[in-house]
Design a protein around this motif. Structure first.
Motif, PDB file in Angstrom:
ATOM      1  N   ALA A   1      -1.504  -4.746  16.249  1.00 44.04           N
ATOM      2  CA  ALA A   1      -1.612  -3.280  15.434  1.00 44.04           C
ATOM      3  C   ALA A   1      -0.689  -3.407  14.253  1.00 44.04           C
ATOM      4  N   PHE A   2      -1.161  -2.732  13.164  1.00 39.81           N
ATOM      5  CA  PHE A   2      -0.474  -2.701  11.976  1.00 39.81           C
ATOM      6  C   PHE A   2      -0.218  -1.211  11.300  1.00 39.81           C
ATOM      7  N   GLY A   3       0.990  -1.027  11.059  1.00 36.41           N
ATOM      8  CA  GLY A   3       1.410   0.147  10.360  1.00 36.41           C
ATOM      9  C   GLY A   3       2.914   0.598  10.681  1.00 36.41           C
ATOM     10  N   PRO A   4       3.381   1.825  10.486  1.00 30.67           N
ATOM     11  CA  PRO A   4       2.429   3.304  10.247  1.00 30.67           C
ATOM     12  C   PRO A   4       1.973   2.796   8.746  1.00 30.67           C
ATOM     13  N   LEU A   5       0.761   3.248   8.742  1.00 32.03           N
ATOM     14  CA  LEU A   5       0.207   3.618   7.314  1.00 32.03           C
ATOM     15  C   LEU A   5       0.673   4.809   6.513  1.00 32.03           C
ATOM     16  N   PHE A   6       0.853   5.818   7.229  1.00 30.60           N
ATOM     17  CA  PHE A   6       1.443   7.108   6.789  1.00 30.60           C
ATOM     18  C   PHE A   6       2.629   7.634   7.767  1.00 30.60           C
ATOM     19  N   LYS A   7       3.419   8.454   7.074  1.00 35.02           N
ATOM     20  CA  LYS A   7       4.490   9.061   7.864  1.00 35.02           C
ATOM     21  C   LYS A   7       4.005   9.858   9.301  1.00 35.02           C
ATOM     22  N   THR A   8       4.628   9.318  10.423  1.00 27.36           N
ATOM     23  CA  THR A   8       4.359   9.755  11.624  1.00 27.36           C
ATOM     24  C   THR A   8       5.685  10.060  12.272  1.00 27.36           C
ATOM     25  N   PRO A   9       5.603  11.348  13.287  1.00 29.27           N
ATOM     26  CA  PRO A   9       6.666  11.447  14.159  1.00 29.27           C
ATOM     27  C   PRO A   9       7.113  10.609  15.234  1.00 29.27           C
ATOM     28  N   THR A  10       5.964   9.930  15.522  1.00 31.99           N
ATOM     29  CA  THR A  10       6.049   8.890  16.586  1.00 31.99           C
ATOM     30  C   THR A  10       6.646   7.591  16.442  1.00 31.99           C
ATOM     31  N   LYS A  11       6.644   7.223  15.316  1.00 33.75           N
ATOM     32  CA  LYS A  11       7.789   6.148  14.723  1.00 33.75           C
ATOM     33  C   LYS A  11       8.744   6.363  13.902  1.00 33.75           C
ATOM     34  N   ASP A  12       9.692   5.336  13.956  1.00 34.32           N
ATOM     35  CA  ASP A  12      11.087   5.704  13.126  1.00 34.32           C
ATOM     36  C   ASP A  12      10.943   4.784  11.708  1.00 34.32           C
ATOM     37  N   TYR A  13       9.765   3.944  11.745  1.00 28.31           N
ATOM     38  CA  TYR A  13       9.549   3.113  10.799  1.00 28.31           C
ATOM     39  C   TYR A  13       9.147   3.871   9.412  1.00 28.31           C
ATOM     40  N   ALA A  14       9.455   3.473   8.282  1.00 24.92           N
ATOM     41  CA  ALA A  14       8.993   3.867   6.944  1.00 24.92           C
ATOM     42  C   ALA A  14       7.489   3.452   7.030  1.00 24.92           C
ATOM     43  N   PRO A  15       6.616   4.303   6.352  1.00 31.23           N
ATOM     44  CA  PRO A  15       5.324   3.996   6.431  1.00 31.23           C
ATOM     45  C   PRO A  15       5.172   2.687   5.158  1.00 31.23           C
ATOM     46  N   VAL A  16       4.352   1.794   5.747  1.00 30.88           N
ATOM     47  CA  VAL A  16       3.951   0.428   5.041  1.00 30.88           C
ATOM     48  C   VAL A  16       2.889   1.011   3.787  1.00 30.88           C
ATOM     49  N   GLY A  17       2.118   1.920   4.046  1.00 30.81           N
ATOM     50  CA  GLY A  17       1.302   2.206   3.084  1.00 30.81           C
ATOM     51  C   GLY A  17      -0.308   1.561   3.326  1.00 30.81           C
TER      52      GLY A  17
END
Length: 336
Positions: free
Chosen positions: A255-271
Motif C-alpha cells: 500500500a502507498f500513501g497517504p495521498l491526502f491528509k487523513t485522521p487515521t494516519k499520523d504521516y504527512a501526505p505524500v501527495g
C-alpha cells in the motif's frame, strides 16, 4: 549414455540460472540463495561425469540444436519461469533414472534435488496464483458505522468491495477475534479475502487470508514464517524508498500513501506526484499496489486523474448510510 547425461546436466543448470536471475533481479525475492544452493548441488554431482560428458558431445550434429517455433515467441515472466522449471524437473528425472545404472547413490542425490525443486517452484509461483483484487479495498473501523460491523461489510461486498482489512484498533484482542470470526464468515460467502491489520497471531487463529502490516510491525520474514507461503501479506509504505524496500521482501502487495491528509494516519501526505513511479515499480516487480490515505468522494477524482486504479477506503464506506450504494459508486468511478 554420457552424451545424454551431459545434455541433461547442462539443461538443468541453465534452467536453474534463468530462474535464479529472474527471482533475484526481476521479482527481487530474497530466497534466490536457495536456488543457487540447488545449482551448486547439481554441479557437485556433475563434476564426476564432466570429462566423459564433454568428450561425448556432438553439438554441431545434434538435431535438437535448432530452435522450435514456440521458443521464438515472446514470453511473460510467469511463462518463462514455468518453462524453465519444467526443463529442470524433466532433466533431473532423466538424470535420476540414468545414473541409477552407474551410481545409485548419485541417483538418490538427484532425486532429493528434484523434490527440492518442486518445493521451490511452489514458493516462486505462490504470489502469481493468490487470487485477490485490490481495486476497491475496505479498511474497517466499526466506530464510524451505524450498523453491526459484519452487516456493513456484507453490504459493501455486495456493492463491489474486493478485499477487506479488519482494522479495529480500539478493541481488545478477544473482541477483534470475535469480530473477525463474523466478518470472515461474510467474506467467505462473497469469496473476498479477509486480512487482519498487524496481527499475525489473530490471523492464524481465525485462519484468515492474511495480514496487512506497517513499517513498525514484525519483519515480513517473521510474519511469513508464522503464516506460511499460502497467506497474503501486504505492507504499508509512505515513500518511494520504502516501496522499493518492500518489494524486495516476501510480500504479496503493498500500500502507498497517504495521498491526502487523513485522521487515521499520523504521516504527512505524500501527495500525488509519485503515483506513476509507484505504478511502474509495481508493474516491474509483479507486486500490486493499492493507494491509501484520505481517499473520499471529494478527493477520488483527482487521484484517478493522476493514475490511481486501486484505492482503499475507511470512513467513506464504513460511515455511509448505504454502504452498498457507496461501494458500487466508488467502484464505477475507479473503473471509469
Amino acid at each position: 549414455m554420457y552424451r545424454m547425461i551431459d545434455a541433461n546436466f547442462n539443461r538443468c543448470r541453465e534452467g536453474l540460472r534463468v530462474i535464479e536471475d529472474i527471482v533475484r533481479f526481476c521479482l527481487k525475492l530474497d530466497f534466490f540463495e536457495e536456488l543457487k544452493e540447488v545449482r551448486h548441488a547439481v554441479s557437485k554431482i556433475e563434476i564426476k561425469y564432466e570429462a566423459k560428458g564433454i568428450l561425448s558431445r556432438d553439438s554441431v550434429n545434434d538435431p535438437g540444436n535448432k530452435p522450435f517455433e514456440s521458443e521464438k515467441r515472446k514470453k511473460e515472466i510467469k511463462n518463462l519461469l514455468s518453462a524453465n522449471f519444467k526443463r529442470i524437473e524433466e532433466s533431473l528425472r532423466v538424470l535420476e533414472d540414468t545414473l541409477m545404472m552407474i551410481d545409485p547413490q548419485d541417483s538418490e542425490a538427484v532425486k532429493e534435488i528434484r523434490f527440492k525443486v518442486y518445493t521451490l517452484e511452489k514458493k516462486v509461483f505462490n504470489p502469481f496464483y493468490k487470487p485477490f483484487d485490490l481495486t476497491l479495498y475496505l479498511v474497517t473501523d466499526s466506530r464510524h458505522s451505524a450498523f453491526p460491523l459484519e452487516k456493513t461489510v456484507e453490504e459493501a461486498l455486495k456493492g463491489g468491495v474486493s478485499i477487506v482489512q479488519l482494522r479495529e484498533k480500539h478493541l481488545f484482542d478477544k473482541e477483534i477475534y470475535e469480530s473477525g470470526r463474523k466478518v470472515l464468515e461474510v467474506c467467505r460467502k462473497y469469496k473476498a479475502p479477509l486480512l487482519i491489520d498487524d496481527r499475525a497471531d489473530i490471523a492464524l487463529a481465525l485462519d484468515a487470508d492474511g495480514v496487512h502490516i506497517g513499517q513498525n510491525d514484525l519483519p515480513v520474514s517473521k510474519v511469513r514464517k508464522i503464516l506460511g507461503d499460502e497467506k497474503i501479506i501486504g505492507k504499508s509504505t509512505h515513500s518511494l524508498a520504502q516501496a522499493q524496500e518492500a518489494i524486495q521482501e516476501e510480500i504479496d502487495y503493498f500500500a502507498f500513501g497517504p495521498l491526502f491528509k487523513t485522521p487515521t494516519k499520523d504521516y504527512a501526505p505524500v501527495g500525488l506526484k509519485e503515483i506513476e513511479k509507484i505504478k511502474t515499480l509495481s508493474k516491474e516487480s509483479g507486486k500490486p499496489v493499492v493507494f491509501i490515505g484520505g481517499l473520499t468522494l471529494e478527493t477520488l477524482d483527482e487521484a484517478i486523474q493522476n493514475g490511481v486504479d486501486a484505492a482503499a477506503f475507511v470512513r467513506e464506506i464504513m460511515g455511509a448510510k448505504n454502504p452498498f450504494k457507496t461501494a458500487e459508486f466508488l467502484l464505477k468511478k475507479i473503473k471509469g
